[in-house]
Design a protein around this motif. Structure first.
Motif, short mmCIF file in Angstrom:
data_model
loop_
_atom_site.label_atom_id
_atom_site.label_comp_id
_atom_site.label_asym_id
_atom_site.label_seq_id
_atom_site.Cartn_x
_atom_site.Cartn_y
_atom_site.Cartn_z
N PHE A 376 20.14 32.10 39.10
CA PHE A 376 19.98 33.54 39.27
C PHE A 376 21.32 34.27 39.16
N THR A 377 22.40 33.59 39.52
CA THR A 377 23.73 34.20 39.37
C THR A 377 24.04 34.46 37.90
N HIS A 378 23.76 33.49 37.05
CA HIS A 378 24.00 33.68 35.61
C HIS A 378 23.08 34.76 35.04
N LEU A 379 21.81 34.78 35.46
CA LEU A 379 20.90 35.81 34.94
C LEU A 379 21.31 37.21 35.40
N SER A 414 28.08 22.70 39.59
CA SER A 414 27.97 24.13 39.87
C SER A 414 28.62 24.50 41.20
N LEU A 415 29.45 23.63 41.73
CA LEU A 415 30.06 23.90 43.03
C LEU A 415 30.94 25.14 42.97
N GLU A 416 31.69 25.32 41.90
CA GLU A 416 32.57 26.48 41.80
C GLU A 416 31.79 27.78 41.59
N THR A 417 30.55 27.70 41.10
CA THR A 417 29.75 28.89 40.88
C THR A 417 29.13 29.40 42.17
N LEU A 418 29.02 28.56 43.18
CA LEU A 418 28.47 28.99 44.46
C LEU A 418 29.40 30.01 45.11
N SER A 419 28.82 30.91 45.86
CA SER A 419 29.61 31.97 46.48
C SER A 419 30.50 31.41 47.58
N GLU A 420 31.49 32.20 47.95
CA GLU A 420 32.42 31.77 48.99
C GLU A 420 31.71 31.64 50.34
N ALA A 421 30.72 32.48 50.59
CA ALA A 421 29.98 32.38 51.85
C ALA A 421 29.21 31.06 51.94
N VAL A 422 28.62 30.64 50.84
CA VAL A 422 27.87 29.38 50.84
C VAL A 422 28.80 28.20 51.10
N ARG A 423 29.93 28.18 50.43
CA ARG A 423 30.86 27.06 50.60
C ARG A 423 31.55 27.08 51.96
#
Length: 575
Positions: A376-379, A414-423
């Protein structure tokens, strides 16, 4: 904190029976060692008596009389001699001891030549790492004796090392992770790369223990686990670092298996989870297993970015608020989740200020499960819309006091694509599938307890819960029951755990088809909470008090109607 063991009535009793059998075997071995001389003499007397009976049976009848007279004469002479009876008893005991000795061939000392050659080659490979030219008495040297460096060793039936204790010199830098990693990599390569090994470093005694780990069971089906509210079984592990066991149905038998239990709720130190893995590694299976356990005591909202219908079996079930597969529906559901988290926080805060217990509608856990949210981030980036992951900031940051739990599963790359809040706020981590030691340490924050291998079954990986140790993990088999490749036994096991339906499947398919024809979102399960009488009375009282803050209208408003799954998902559900 160490968990209290479950009542023994909940277990099958196999562990207690095995412990009793082990105690009986130990007592028998001790008694055998103490009574060994008596057992030897008794065995010799029995052999002497058997030899005498055979000799008497082989003697012809005409010679038995003279033989009997000769024996009687010998007994009389011995009886009349000084100390004759004592000497006769000593002679008979000595003869019995000689006849009763263990005549089995002695086991060869040390391993056979092939195993000795394996240990010798391993010793030679360790020489460059455990030796230095300045050592006057080196323990490791080319052509040296390997038996001094390996005090204990065990092999399996195929001649492969299963247990090995290695003594290394005191000057080896065993406190450096790089030095340890080199030794562990070498030992794993020399002992076989297709197995997982556990290494225990004794820095005080300068000993390294290598143990080949047995494969974890992969055919434990999904079932009701004996857990309390707030506990979720992620999978099963080795009994090395886990003191608790769960009674499970394993095939046609029941056994006790050590689990990996994730504790959520207000007192949890790791309230949110992030699961990463390669395609086909079992992250969707883990989310299905968590959803089936969460539906026992809470509500679940699922957002599927893969769009393959992995969660179609949960659509329309009791306790399932929504199963979203589209970008618009996912964004609306996450907006509602953020407002619901805010509403719960306000309600709990007011209850605490008034000295009352939290309202009932805030005690029921709310689970938000996201599978591949980076899609959904890419879309959203392609359409110029905000990233839906930004809406997870409120549930992730303030979800613990509001009984809101977030579980995110995505691919490892896709770890780097996850948001900072998730990580940042997912302190419970799971990595499934093949991964290098560097990838595991970057995701988990700690090195794995065993050497990773390249070929592992689906659902196998590692788990780290907060500040605890890293566990080997095998997720219970929870496949999609609508998949044709699923076996009938596993399909029935999952279907038995599903809650009853609240909306007929054919009605959902009709609503989804009508919504697509009208190009408008179809009404799904409304994500709204009905406040209790006590909450309504408190809200009415709060409106008359101008000193206290008022509840935002958008926090108490009912959530928007979410978008139903696509027509393909609805057809799969109705089938």
């Amino acid at each position: 904190m160490a968990r209290r063991p479950l009542p023994r009535i909940l277990s099958h009793g196999g562990a207690q029976l095995a412990r009793s059998r082990e105690l009986a075997r130990t007592a028998a071995d001790s008694a055998t060692d103490v009574l060994h001389p008596l057992i030897t003499i008794t065995r010799g007397l029995r052999r002497l008596a058997s030899a005498g009976r055979r000799r008497w049976a082989e003697t012809p009848k005409d010679r038995r009389g003279p033989l009997l007279f000769l024996a009687a004469s010998v007994v009389l002479v011995v009886a009349l001699m000084p100390y004759g009876p004592l000497l006769a008893v000593i002679t008979v005991m000595a003869a019995a001891a000689w006849q009763g000795r263990d005549r089995r061939p002695k086991a060869p000392q040390g391993p056979d030549p092939s195993r000795s050659q394996r240990l010798k080659s391993l010793y030679e490979a360790l020489v460059p790492y455990f030796s230095t030219p300045d050592d006057p008495e080196p323990l490791y040297s080319h052509g040296g004796a390997w038996d001094k460096a390996f005090p204990e060793y065990e092999f399996d039936g195929g001649g492969r090392i299963t247990h090995l204790v290695i003594s290394y010199p005191a000057y080896f830098p065993d406190g450096e992770p790089e030095s340890r990693a080199r030794i562990e990599h070498l030992l794993a390569a020399k002992s076989g790369r297709d197995r997982e090994y556990h290494f225990a470093w004794d820095e005080e005694g300068n000993l390294l223990t290598l143990r080949a780990l047995a494969p974890l069971p992969v055919d434990i089906a999904a079932q009701r686990f004996v857990t309390s509210p707030g506990e979720t079984v992620l999978g099963f592990t080795d009994p090395i670092r886990v003191q608790r066991t769960l009674p499970l149905t394993y095939g046609e038998e029941r056994c006790d298996v050590p689990p990996v239990v994730w504790r959520t709720g207000i007192r949890s130190t790791a309230p949110h989870l992030l699961a990463l893995g390669q395609p086909g590694s079992g992250t969707s299976t883990l989310l299905r297993s968590i959803a089936l356990q969460a539906l026992q005591h809470g509500d679940v909202m699922i957002i599927d970015g893969g769009g393959t219908g992995e969660y179609a079996c949960l659509t329309g079930r009791e306790g399932v608020l929504a199963v979203e597969c589209g970008p618009a529906g996912a964004a609306e559901s996450l907006k509602w989740a953020a407002r619901e988290t805010e509403r719960r926080l306000i309600a709990v805060n007011r209850a605490h200020q008034a000295g009352d217990p939290p309202p009932e509608d805030t005690r029921r856990p709310l689970w938000i499960l996201l599978d591949r949210p980076t899609v959904f981030t890419h879309l959203a980036a392609a359409d110029g819309r905000p990233d839906p992951q930004a809406l997870l900031h409120m549930p992730l940051r303030h979800g613990r006091p509001a009984n809101v739990t977030v579980v995110v599963a995505d691919q490892l790359d896709s770890l780097e694509t996850l948001s900072e809040a998730v990580r940042q706020h997912t302190r419970a981590r799971v990595v499934l599938g093949p991964a290098t030691a560097e990838q595991l340490e970057s995701v988990l924050g700690a090195p794995p307890p065993s050497t990773p291998v390249d070929q592992i079954p689906a659902g196998r990986g590692y788990a780290l819960l907060g500040t605890g140790p890293v566990h080997r993990l095998q997720v219970p088999a929870t496949p999609n029951p609508y998949d044709d490749a699923t076996s009938e036994a596993l399909r029935q096991a999952v279907l038995e755990l599903l809650p009853p339906r609240t909306t007929p499947a054919d009605e959902e398919a009709h609503q989804a088809a009508a919504a697509q024809e009208a190009d408008t979102p179809a009404p799904a399960v409304r994500l709204e909470k009905v406040p209790s009488d006590r909450t309504q009375a408190r809200d009415a009282q709060d409106t008359t008090d101008s000193d206290e803050p008022k509840v935002p209208a958008e926090a108490l408003a009912a959530g928007p109607a979410t978008q139903q799954p696509t027509r393909e998902g609805a057809v799969a559900e109705s089938s």
